[in-house]
Design an enzyme around this catalytic site. Structure first.
Site, short mmCIF file in Angstrom:
data_model
loop_
_atom_site.label_atom_id
_atom_site.label_comp_id
_atom_site.label_asym_id
_atom_site.label_seq_id
_atom_site.Cartn_x
_atom_site.Cartn_y
_atom_site.Cartn_z
N CYS A 55 0.32 -9.53 -8.15
CA CYS A 55 1.42 -9.04 -7.31
C CYS A 55 1.24 -7.55 -6.97
O CYS A 55 1.35 -6.70 -7.86
CB CYS A 55 2.73 -9.29 -8.05
N CYS A 58 4.07 -5.23 -8.06
CA CYS A 58 4.06 -5.12 -9.53
C CYS A 58 3.01 -4.11 -9.96
O CYS A 58 3.26 -3.28 -10.83
CB CYS A 58 3.78 -6.48 -10.18
#
Length: 156
Positions: A55, A58
């Site tokens: 991600c 993230c």
């Protein structure tokens, strides 16, 4: 002699390799385990960070988490990351690469359902008395974390 020695060496090496891999594994956490973990951290402000290794947001957020962990060390703040990756073996090298020196677990599906994690990153904050005060998707930058930590640390 060589035909016997090679299989013998392989038998001796395989258990050690398996143990080393197991020691490097990120522990799996279910909802009951998370409830226990939160109870053990009562008295602290707790931030749960749901992430995945693949991600991009993230990956951008984690360095901020690492900085906040260092900044609030010894100040009654606990940062705990919960990976939602499908494959557990990708998480340990990612944790090392990102310098995540705080607790990281594999989140069971019961946890992601309980927190209604529909996108990542997703962050949840608990007050010192163990009450969930905020749980929402999106990147928590340093300014947001700072604001929430200070507010929850000062609350009586």
């Amino acid at each position: 002699m060589k035909k016997i020695l090679l299989p013998l060496l392989l038998c001796l090496l395989l258990p050690c390799t398996a143990l080393a891999a197991k020691a490097d594994a990120v522990p799996r956490l279910d909802l009951a385990g998370l409830t226990d973990l939160l109870a053990k951290n009562k008295g602290k402000v707790v931030m749960l960070n749901f992430f995945a290794t693949w991600c991009p947001p993230c990956r951008a957020e984690i360095p901020e988490l690492v900085k906040m962990h260092k900044k609030y060390a010894g100040k009654d703040v606990a940062i705990i990351s919960l990976s939602v990756d499908e494959k557990a073996d990708v998480v340990p090298p990612f944790v090392r690469q990102m310098g995540m020196d705080y607790p990281v677990y594999m989140a069971g599906r019961d946890i992601t359902r309980a927190f209604q994690v529909s996108s990542i990153p997703h962050n949840a904050f608990y007050s010192r008395d163990g009450q969930l005060v905020l749980s929402e998707p999106g990147v928590a930058d340093a300014e947001i974390m700072e604001m929430v930590f200070k507010k929850l640390l000062s609350a009586q």
